[in-house]
Design an enzyme around this catalytic site. Structure first.
Site, short mmCIF file in Angstrom:
data_model
loop_
_atom_site.label_atom_id
_atom_site.label_comp_id
_atom_site.label_asym_id
_atom_site.label_seq_id
_atom_site.Cartn_x
_atom_site.Cartn_y
_atom_site.Cartn_z
CD GLU A 168 -2.93 0.88 2.43
OE1 GLU A 168 -3.37 -0.27 2.63
OE2 GLU A 168 -3.23 1.86 3.13
CG ASP A 223 -1.59 4.54 2.80
OD1 ASP A 223 -2.11 3.95 1.86
OD2 ASP A 223 -1.53 4.08 3.95
CD GLU A 255 -4.38 7.46 6.09
OE1 GLU A 255 -5.16 7.85 6.99
OE2 GLU A 255 -3.72 6.43 6.18
#
Length: 292
Positions: free
Chosen positions: A103, A105, A107
């Site tokens: 993953e 990311d 955010e």
């Protein structure tokens, strides 16, 4: 750095950011994505050129790409939740499936009106993350659309904001550091309530009188290898205005100057300097390069 040199750097960053916004070409959200959560809270309009996610006290919302990708450059223009967005989180990331997933990311942690957003980044390999870096932005991400990008090839992962690199994660498998290079990933985004931790460690709760909270998306671009599970191979997506330079792209001298500027001025947390978190020693990738 002298004031004149700083002005030159700021001007070049602004011009580079503008060119990145102009160069982006629009994908189609109808064709490229599925709404996966909160159907009545997500809208695709303008013949598939614009998507919005909303959050209120009944539900958030999310979408994901129809395609899986194995390496590429992924760009998305996003305008984040404006006003008092404390307690909300807007995510934009790549992820594979399964307990040993990879993953990558972005955010965006909501804030009280007037406070800066925190951009939280992380890299998971084989199901393990704990590689957080956090930044403030040098602009208000709620006033206009800005381009957030991943460059992912066999040697490096790069996080970019308006084409300015803010973070790199190098392939250091030679040091025993796992690197995401075999699991195809989809593109995901969501808007949800995380007031137990998102703003000041959960001290500031979501003010539902400010709902609905809305994040907006446009100009999706995937210049990437589209994975075919049937043939266990990927096909290069040539529908992009960009070239395939991402396949061997790394930081050049200009990129190194820009990332140093961002990390010096706007980085607020780096796992590679958190000695209390790693009393037995920093992870091996932290020791290898100053550009982490």
């Amino acid at each position: 750095m002298s004031s004149s040199s700083l002005k030159v750097v700021m001007l070049s960053l602004a011009l580079f950011s503008l060119s990145a916004l102009v160069a982006a070409s629009a994908g189609n959200f109808y064709q490229d994505f599925d709404i996966t959560w909160g159907n009545d809270h997500a809208k695709i309009v303008n013949a598939g050129q614009f998507l919005s996610l909303s959050l209120d006290n009944t539900s958030g919302s999310a979408f994901r790409s129809k395609n899986e990708y194995l390496f590429g450059r992924i760009d998305m223009q996003i305008k984040l939740v404006s006003g008092n967005s404390a307690g909300t989180v807007t995510t934009y990331y790549l992820s594979s499936q399964g307990p040993n997933h990879d993953e990558i990311d972005f955010e965006f942690l909501g804030n009280l009106s007037g406070d800066p957003y925190i951009v939280h980044t992380n890299v998971f390999t084989q199901g393990e993350g704990n590689r957080e870096q956090q930044f403030y932005l040098w602009f208000d991400p709620t006033k206009a659309f800005h381009t957030y990008s991943f460059i992912w090839n066999s040697q490096v992962i790069m996080f970019l904001v308006d084409n300015i690199p803010i973070r790199v994660f190098n392939n250091l498998k030679s040091l025993g550091v796992p690197f995401p290079n075999s699991q195809p990933m989809r593109i995901y985004s969501s808007l949800w309530n995380a007031d137990d931790w998102a703003t000041r460690g959960g001290l500031v709760k979501t003010d539902w009188t400010k709902a609905p909270f809305i994040a907006s998306y446009r100009n999706f671009e995937a210049n990437a290898c589209v994975w075919s599970s049937g043939s266990s191979s990927c096909v290069y997506n040539s529908n992009s205005l960009q070239t395939n330079t991402w396949q061997d792209q790394a930081l050049d001298a200009t990129g190194r100057r820009r990332i140093r500027w961002v990390q010096k001025k706007y980085m607020i947390y780096n796992y590679c300097t958190d000695l209390k978190r790693f009393p037995q020693g920093l992870p091996p990738e932290c020791k290898r390069s100053k550009l982490r």
